[in-house]
Design an enzyme around this catalytic site. Structure first.
Site, short mmCIF file in Angstrom:
data_model
loop_
_atom_site.label_atom_id
_atom_site.label_comp_id
_atom_site.label_asym_id
_atom_site.label_seq_id
_atom_site.Cartn_x
_atom_site.Cartn_y
_atom_site.Cartn_z
N GLU A 126 4.28 -5.81 4.82
CA GLU A 126 5.23 -6.23 3.77
C GLU A 126 4.41 -6.92 2.69
O GLU A 126 3.92 -8.04 2.91
CB GLU A 126 6.26 -7.20 4.34
CG GLU A 126 7.20 -6.59 5.36
CD GLU A 126 8.18 -5.59 4.77
OE1 GLU A 126 8.35 -5.57 3.54
OE2 GLU A 126 8.75 -4.81 5.55
N THR A 173 -5.12 -8.15 1.28
CA THR A 173 -5.29 -8.51 2.70
C THR A 173 -4.84 -7.35 3.60
O THR A 173 -5.47 -7.07 4.62
CB THR A 173 -4.51 -9.79 3.04
OG1 THR A 173 -4.93 -10.81 2.14
CG2 THR A 173 -4.76 -10.24 4.46
N GLU A 224 0.66 -8.61 -9.89
CA GLU A 224 1.58 -9.61 -9.35
C GLU A 224 1.06 -11.00 -9.72
O GLU A 224 -0.06 -11.35 -9.37
CB GLU A 224 1.66 -9.48 -7.83
CG GLU A 224 2.67 -10.43 -7.23
CD GLU A 224 2.74 -10.36 -5.72
OE1 GLU A 224 1.66 -10.40 -5.07
OE2 GLU A 224 3.85 -10.29 -5.16
P1 NAD Z 1 -2.39 -13.46 1.82
O1 NAD Z 1 -2.52 -11.99 2.00
O2 NAD Z 1 -3.50 -14.18 1.17
O3 NAD Z 1 -2.18 -14.16 3.23
C1 NAD Z 1 -1.14 -13.82 4.11
C2 NAD Z 1 -1.56 -14.18 5.52
O4 NAD Z 1 -2.65 -13.36 5.90
C3 NAD Z 1 -2.03 -15.61 5.71
O5 NAD Z 1 -1.60 -16.09 6.96
C4 NAD Z 1 -3.53 -15.46 5.68
O6 NAD Z 1 -4.20 -16.49 6.35
C5 NAD Z 1 -3.71 -14.14 6.39
N1 NAD Z 1 -4.98 -13.45 6.11
C6 NAD Z 1 -5.75 -13.53 5.00
N2 NAD Z 1 -6.86 -12.74 5.15
C7 NAD Z 1 -6.77 -12.16 6.36
C8 NAD Z 1 -7.60 -11.25 7.08
N3 NAD Z 1 -8.74 -10.79 6.57
N4 NAD Z 1 -7.19 -10.85 8.30
C9 NAD Z 1 -6.02 -11.29 8.82
N5 NAD Z 1 -5.22 -12.16 8.20
C10 NAD Z 1 -5.57 -12.59 6.97
O7 NAD Z 1 -1.03 -13.69 1.07
P2 NAD Z 1 -0.43 -15.08 0.59
O8 NAD Z 1 -1.18 -15.48 -0.64
O9 NAD Z 1 -0.32 -16.03 1.73
O10 NAD Z 1 1.06 -14.68 0.22
C11 NAD Z 1 1.43 -14.19 -1.02
C12 NAD Z 1 1.57 -12.68 -0.98
O11 NAD Z 1 2.51 -12.30 0.01
C13 NAD Z 1 2.11 -12.11 -2.27
O12 NAD Z 1 1.40 -10.94 -2.59
C14 NAD Z 1 3.55 -11.77 -1.94
O13 NAD Z 1 4.13 -10.76 -2.71
C15 NAD Z 1 3.43 -11.34 -0.53
N6 NAD Z 1 4.73 -11.41 0.14
C16 NAD Z 1 5.36 -10.26 0.49
C17 NAD Z 1 6.61 -10.30 1.11
C18 NAD Z 1 7.34 -9.06 1.53
O14 NAD Z 1 8.23 -9.17 2.35
N7 NAD Z 1 7.02 -7.89 1.00
C19 NAD Z 1 7.18 -11.54 1.37
C20 NAD Z 1 6.52 -12.69 0.97
C21 NAD Z 1 5.29 -12.61 0.37
#
Ligand code: NAD
Length: 488
Positions: free
Chosen positions: A254, A236, A392
């Site tokens: 992040e 993403t 992951e």
């Molecule tokens: P994701 O990337 O699928 O979604 C995260 C957010 O982005 C959601 O709100 C989603 O709706 C939004 N999103 C999705 N596609 C988008 C687009 N094209 N444009 C804008 N926004 C969009 O991630 P997830 O499955 O919700 O979360 C899990 C991931 O998050 C894992 O990879 C995990 O490691 C990571 N994570 C990282 C941290 C950190 O601090 N480094 C913390 C928690 C989770």
């Protein structure tokens, strides 16, 4: 029947201090039962447009308040969330599948602390000043809020991670449009109900609910949102980077991790084993900082494995609202299937599954039979190049492998695309320092895990992210700096 006619919870967007219904909705599931229990607005361009406008309108007044005034409002909001801690914890557990214990002791207390922390830290920043006597000049820097911040957060620690962005953004004087994950929107909506009472002026915090593809992208592409703070997956983040590039937006990313734990033969196993079980399986392994590759020095490998598996088996999986349960439900059916598929792939490659998925029976209460549960799973004899050691998984699965030398294990630990967090276990201070310095990882914990000082930078290297969050780092991200020169 009564059970079937039970009204669904229906969320509304929070724009300009008002709750606004949406023309279409998305179903949201209770992961521990598999039932639809909530409807989340399926916002798009139109809703994002309205939210950005409200945030823009609120910016002049909010940004001109003193840090102390903003600090007092953040503290009030923290008090209000804390007052409702139990209701927030129940809602987070139901919406996300996490155990009530985790929501009570980690998620919601941390959300409260995020506001208190930035309410305090915003009062203590100093800017720089240099003098050039020969030129008759003094230079100094000044920092100002940027404008409307777009905040996008994931489903694993819903309110915790959203407030980790909202708090610094508004403490610095920005106004925000936030988009929580469509799978876990309830606690963000509950927090919106407290804004007015906390004294947050209308339009300072706007929350638009919906999917990433529609609502998230509309926010990323909006020309009046100069900064995007995102926590989520690397895939993403790549998309967000592309979409925001034409506007040259400031990004904080992040992302995911594939975090190693390195355990030397002089480690204190009585500390190391329970902590490494926790770092592997806390929140169902759905924390970006969770351990998923455990490197154990050859001499203690078999003893470690035996004790580690015994400890992992103590973790009880079941109804997340039961306070004696350690492992709740995974976020969705799709995610559960994905996590399980990794275990199958490992088996097909000849790895050994020592406990959990496919090995031990999973007994669930009658009400949870359709929930997305999985036992903590330990896999051994996995090759470093296997997808289980490279990708992951983000579930309750951890791989244990043996190593011989310090040099070798550093190379193998660094041999993935990610670089978020690592843990090192050893009683040798020199070794701990050497290894910590050589690991490609934004965070290194030695002889502990998840001990955080929010003052210091948080974030990842390599595919785990760009930028850092923390007292100073978030302040720098959410403000624009200017250098001013005065000649006398
Ligand atoms: P994701 O990337 O699928 O979604 C995260 C957010 O982005 C959601 O709100 C989603 O709706 C939004 N999103 C999705 N596609 C988008 C687009 N094209 N444009 C804008 N926004 C969009 O991630 P997830 O499955 O919700 O979360 C899990 C991931 O998050 C894992 O990879 C995990 O490691 C990571 N994570 C990282 C941290 C950190 O601090 N480094 C913390 C928690 C989770």
């Amino acid at each position: 029947t009564m059970a079937h006619s039970k009204a669904l919870l229906v969320l509304e967007n929070f724009i300009g201090g008002k709750f606004v219904p949406c023309s279409s909705y998305i179903d949201s599931y209770n992961p521990s039962t598999g039932d639809v229990y909530c409807r989340v607005p399926d916002s798009g361009k139109e809703e994002v447009e309205a939210a950005v406008k409200a945030a823009k309108d609120a910016f002049p007044i909010w940004s001109s308040k003193s840090p102390l005034e903003r600090s007092q409002i953040l503290n009030k909001l923290a008090d209000l969330i804390e007052h409702d801690l139990e209701a927030f914890a129940q809602a987070e557990s139901k919406d996300q599948g996490k155990t009530i214990t985790f929501a009570r002791t980690v998620d919601i207390p941390r959300a409260v602390h995020n506001f208190r922390f930035f309410a305090s830290s915003i009062l203590h920043h100093v800017t720089e000043c240099t003098e050039m006597p020969a030129m008759g000049c003094v230079h100094y820097t000044s920092r100002a809020p940027v404008g409307v911040a777009g905040l996008i957060s994931p489903w694993n620690l819903p309110l915790y991670l959203l407030t980790w962005k909202i708090a610094p953004a508004i403490a610095c004087g920005n106004t925000v449009v936030a988009k929580p994950s469509e799978m876990t929107s309830v606690t963000a909506w509950m927090m919106c109900k407290l804004m007015e009472k906390a004294g947050v002026p209308p339009g300072v915090v706007n929350v638009v609910f919906g999917t990433g593809a529609k609502a998230g992208e509309a926010l990323v592409c909006h020309p009046d949102v100069p900064l995007i703070s995102f926590t989520g997956s690397t895939l993403t983040a790549q998309r967000i980077t592309e979409k925001s590039a034409p506007h040259c937006k400031r990004l904080s990313l992040e992302l995911g991790g594939k975090n190693p734990a390195i355990i030397f033969d002089d480690a204190d196993l009585s500390q190391c084993i329970p902590t490494t079980v926790r770092s592997s399986f806390a929140n169902q392994g759905e924390i970006c900082l969770c351990t998923s590759r455990i490197f154990v020095q050859r001499g203690i490998y078999s003893e470690f494995l035996k004790r580690f598996v015994a400890e992992a088996k103590k973790w009880k999986t079941g109804n997340p609202s039961d306070p004696t349960i350690d492992v709740g439900a995974l976020i969705s059916k799709e995610h559960l299937e994905k996590v399980r598929s990794y275990v199958k792939k490992a088996q097909a490659e000849g790895a050994r599954v020592l406990c959990g998925e496919g090995v031990d029976p999973l007994a669930l209460p009658p009400g949870n039979q359709k929930g997305y549960f999985m036992l903590p799973t330990v896999i051994a004899e996995v090759k470093d190049e296997s997808c289980c050691m490279q990708e992951e998984i983000f579930g309750p699965v951890t791989c244990v492998v043996a190593f011989d030398t310090e040099e070798e294990v550093i190379k193998r630990a660094n041999g993935v695309k990610y670089g978020l967090a690592a843990t090192v276990w050893s009683g040798n201070v020199g070794r701990v320092h050497r290894v910590a310095h050589k690991l490609q990882s934004g965070l290194v914990w030695t002889n502990c895990w998840l001990v955080r000082d929010l003052n210091l930078p948080f974030g990842g290297m390599k595919a785990s992210g760009i930028g850092r969050e923390g007292a100073k780092d978030s302040y720098e991200f959410f403000t624009e700096v200017k250098t001013i020169t005065i000649k006398h």
